[in-house]
Write an enzyme that holds these catalytic residues in place. Structure first.
Site, short mmCIF file in Angstrom:
data_model
loop_
_atom_site.label_atom_id
_atom_site.label_comp_id
_atom_site.label_asym_id
_atom_site.label_seq_id
_atom_site.Cartn_x
_atom_site.Cartn_y
_atom_site.Cartn_z
N THR A 7 0.82 -1.21 0.00
CA THR A 7 0.00 0.00 0.00
C THR A 7 0.86 1.26 0.00
OG1 THR A 7 -1.45 1.28 1.47
CG2 THR A 7 -0.12 -0.38 2.52
N ASP A 8 0.26 2.37 -0.45
CA ASP A 8 0.96 3.67 -0.36
C ASP A 8 1.04 4.17 1.08
OD1 ASP A 8 -1.74 4.32 -0.01
OD2 ASP A 8 -1.78 5.90 -1.54
N GLU A 9 0.23 3.56 1.98
CA GLU A 9 0.17 4.09 3.35
C GLU A 9 1.48 3.91 4.11
OE1 GLU A 9 -3.56 3.40 5.37
OE2 GLU A 9 -4.60 3.09 3.47
N TYR A 65 -1.99 -0.47 10.99
CA TYR A 65 -2.09 -1.14 9.69
C TYR A 65 -0.87 -0.83 8.83
CZ TYR A 65 -3.34 -1.61 4.74
OH TYR A 65 -3.32 -1.90 3.39
N LYS A 79 2.14 -3.29 7.42
CA LYS A 79 2.44 -3.48 5.99
C LYS A 79 3.88 -3.07 5.69
CE LYS A 79 0.16 -4.63 3.01
NZ LYS A 79 -0.17 -5.98 2.46
P1 NAD Z 1 -9.44 -7.46 2.17
O1 NAD Z 1 -9.44 -7.18 3.63
O2 NAD Z 1 -10.67 -7.19 1.36
O3 NAD Z 1 -9.06 -8.98 1.89
C1 NAD Z 1 -8.02 -9.63 2.58
C2 NAD Z 1 -8.19 -11.13 2.34
O4 NAD Z 1 -7.12 -11.79 3.03
C3 NAD Z 1 -9.49 -11.69 2.91
O5 NAD Z 1 -10.09 -12.57 1.97
C4 NAD Z 1 -9.05 -12.45 4.15
O6 NAD Z 1 -9.88 -13.58 4.45
C5 NAD Z 1 -7.66 -12.89 3.76
N1 NAD Z 1 -6.78 -13.12 4.92
C6 NAD Z 1 -6.63 -12.33 6.02
N2 NAD Z 1 -5.74 -12.88 6.86
C7 NAD Z 1 -5.29 -14.02 6.26
C8 NAD Z 1 -4.34 -15.01 6.63
N3 NAD Z 1 -3.68 -14.94 7.79
N4 NAD Z 1 -4.12 -16.03 5.78
C9 NAD Z 1 -4.81 -16.13 4.60
N5 NAD Z 1 -5.71 -15.23 4.22
C10 NAD Z 1 -5.96 -14.17 5.04
O7 NAD Z 1 -8.20 -6.62 1.59
P2 NAD Z 1 -8.00 -5.97 0.15
O8 NAD Z 1 -8.54 -4.61 0.17
O9 NAD Z 1 -8.43 -6.94 -0.88
O10 NAD Z 1 -6.41 -5.85 0.13
C11 NAD Z 1 -5.59 -6.88 -0.40
C12 NAD Z 1 -4.14 -6.47 -0.28
O11 NAD Z 1 -3.92 -5.25 -0.98
C13 NAD Z 1 -3.70 -6.22 1.16
O12 NAD Z 1 -2.40 -6.72 1.31
C14 NAD Z 1 -3.73 -4.70 1.29
O13 NAD Z 1 -2.79 -4.26 2.24
C15 NAD Z 1 -3.34 -4.29 -0.11
N6 NAD Z 1 -3.85 -2.98 -0.54
C16 NAD Z 1 -5.18 -2.65 -0.39
C17 NAD Z 1 -5.63 -1.42 -0.86
C18 NAD Z 1 -7.09 -1.03 -0.78
O14 NAD Z 1 -7.46 0.10 -1.08
N7 NAD Z 1 -8.00 -1.94 -0.40
C19 NAD Z 1 -4.74 -0.53 -1.45
C20 NAD Z 1 -3.40 -0.90 -1.58
C21 NAD Z 1 -2.97 -2.12 -1.13
P1 TYD Z 2 -10.90 3.88 4.11
O1 TYD Z 2 -11.83 3.47 3.02
O2 TYD Z 2 -11.03 3.22 5.45
O3 TYD Z 2 -9.42 3.71 3.53
P2 TYD Z 2 -7.98 4.23 4.16
O4 TYD Z 2 -8.17 4.60 5.57
O5 TYD Z 2 -7.14 3.01 3.99
O6 TYD Z 2 -7.56 5.38 3.31
O7 TYD Z 2 -11.05 5.43 4.32
C1 TYD Z 2 -10.85 6.33 3.24
C2 TYD Z 2 -10.93 7.73 3.80
O8 TYD Z 2 -12.28 7.96 4.25
C3 TYD Z 2 -10.05 7.94 5.01
O9 TYD Z 2 -9.52 9.26 4.98
C4 TYD Z 2 -11.01 7.78 6.19
C5 TYD Z 2 -12.31 8.30 5.65
N1 TYD Z 2 -13.53 7.65 6.21
C6 TYD Z 2 -14.58 8.47 6.67
O10 TYD Z 2 -14.52 9.71 6.63
N2 TYD Z 2 -15.69 7.85 7.19
C7 TYD Z 2 -15.81 6.49 7.27
O11 TYD Z 2 -16.83 5.98 7.79
C8 TYD Z 2 -14.74 5.67 6.78
C9 TYD Z 2 -14.81 4.18 6.85
C10 TYD Z 2 -13.62 6.31 6.25
#
Ligand code: NAD
Ligand code: TYD
Length: 352
Positions: free
Chosen positions: A132-134, A158, A162
């Site tokens: 992630t960019d975070e 989080y 990561k």
């Molecule tokens: P998500 O929470 O929707 O899905 C995570 C999946 O991992 C779930 O299916 C969960 O059951 C599985 N999981 C959790 N713990 C596990 C374990 N110990 N062993 C096996 N499986 C396990 O997350 P996502 O949004 O799909 O993100 C996927 C990846 O991409 C993550 O690594 C996240 O850090 C990264 N990422 C997410 C975003 C975003 O905006 N969602 C952006 C950049 C990077």
């Molecule tokens: P989120 O979707 O949780 O992603 P991330 O925290 O990984 O960026 O949140 C996106 C943005 O929206 C973040 O700045 C937090 C804000 N947010 C709200 O304002 N209200 C909400 O209920 C949630 C879940 C997030």
């Protein structure tokens, strides 16, 4: 074949569906099925012999070693993680367990497998870590977007977990020669997004007549990327990324949260107007800010586009329209994910 972890989650699920829509190369999908994992996302693959689902933990080294020995994949793509910042604040333990200890165990199992490969199979093998960019921390309004050379400055449990996993992946390359690739992507949105995250939460709450919770002043900025563009970037990095390199992935779509929420409300006003004729935006409610809330994320994805020719296909306007339409058309999926565990979380996080 390839082994995907976390393929029942949001991005991993989209990745598996897109992969099998484009290739016949089989996928082993290892997922623990936490609250965020949902087999309904993969329902269209139920009888597809190219998809093998295994319920398990990336921290279970013996299970991973057995799967690798039996199926001999040419690549492992690690999506599995605990991914929600708010949950990491209220309970960081699982984040350390899966994102740090789990990634360590996965790396060790993969290293054991890769060490024994020979010739072309060893040359071609890849471990791609999805991050992630975070990990880069937060930006001020006039800072340049995150480049791959930025220092890691994670601020939430989080992002710290990561960042730790990224460091392990890097070290396994430098120390043991494991052929790794890392991607650091901005905020994704699109189909199958679990409705604890901002965009799906707002779409669902709006229709349910519930408040649309905006943390703090709503002026926090995120760079939004349509999930299928992220999946395409991962496929491209897997195909042609340089070993040991990290690639930033972003949508060139910086938006303040409040603007995102207003856009969704306007789209719902058009596609599914409220019965009472009111605007959905009237449901916007400012709530207490997230502790340590990062103010701005922005990604410089020049390296990925220059070296590997990747560019997002969707703008925010086209992607958000597809996303809202998908949620309006997929009530069954929503009903399944918004049962028990989801309701408990919403009650804890947002109170009455
Ligand atoms: P998500 O929470 O929707 O899905 C995570 C999946 O991992 C779930 O299916 C969960 O059951 C599985 N999981 C959790 N713990 C596990 C374990 N110990 N062993 C096996 N499986 C396990 O997350 P996502 O949004 O799909 O993100 C996927 C990846 O991409 C993550 O690594 C996240 O850090 C990264 N990422 C997410 C975003 C975003 O905006 N969602 C952006 C950049 C990077
Ligand atoms: P989120 O979707 O949780 O992603 P991330 O925290 O990984 O960026 O949140 C996106 C943005 O929206 C973040 O700045 C937090 C804000 N947010 C709200 O304002 N209200 C909400 O209920 C949630 C879940 C997030």
């Amino acid at each position: 074949m390839i082994l995907v972890t976390g393929g029942a989650g949001f991005i991993g699920g989209n990745f598996v569906l897109d992969w099998l829509a484009q290739h016949d190369e089989p996928v082993i999908n290892l997922d623990k099925l936490t609250y965020a994992g949902n087999l309904d996302t993969l329902a269209s693959l139920k009888d597809d012999p190219r998809h093998l689902f295994v319920r398990g933990d990336i921290g279970d080294r013996e299970l991973i070693a057995r799967l690798l020995a039996e199926h001999r994949p040419r690549a492992v793509i690690n999506f599995a993680a605990e991914s929600h910042v708010d949950r990491s604040i209220s309970g960081p333990g699982e984040f350390i367990q899966t994102n740090v200890v789990g990634t360590f165990n996965l790396l060790e199992a993969v290293r054991g497998y890769w060490k024994e490969l020979e010739g072309e199979a060893k040359q071609a093998f890849r471990f791609l870590h999805v991050s992630t960019d975070e990990v880069y921390g937060t930006l001020s309004a006039d800072d340049a977007p995150f480049a791959e050379t930025n220092a890691y400055e994670p601020n939430s449990p989080y992002s710290a977990s990561k960042a730790a996993s990224d460091h392990l992946v890097r070290a396994w390359h430098h120390t043991y020669g494991l052929p790794v690739l890392t991607t650091n992507c901005s905020n994704n949105y699109g189909p199958y997004h679990f409705p604890e995250k901002l965009i799906p939460l707002v779409i669902l709450n709006a229709q349910a007549g519930k408040p649309l919770p905006i943390y703090g002043d709503g002026q926090q900025v995120r760079d939004w990327l349509y999930v299928k563009d992220h999946c395409a970037a991962i496929r491209r990095v897997l195909e042609a990324g340089r070993l040991g390199e990290t690639y930033n992935v972003g949508g060139w779509n910086e938006k303040p949260n409040l603007e995102v929420v207003h856009t969704i409300c306007a789209m719902l006003d058009e596609l599914r107007p409220r019965a009472d004729g009111e605007h959905y935006a009237s449901q916007i409610t400012f709530v207490q800010d997230r502790p340590g809330h990062d103010r701005r994320y922005a990604i410089d994805a020049t390296k990925l586009s220059r070296e590997l020719g990747w560019k997002p296909a969707e703008t925010f306007d086209t992607g958000i329209r597809k996303t809202v339409a998908w949620y309006l058309d997929n009530q069954d999926w929503i009903d399944n994910v918004t049962s028990g565990a989801y309701r408990d979380w919403v009650a804890t996080q947002y109170g009455a």
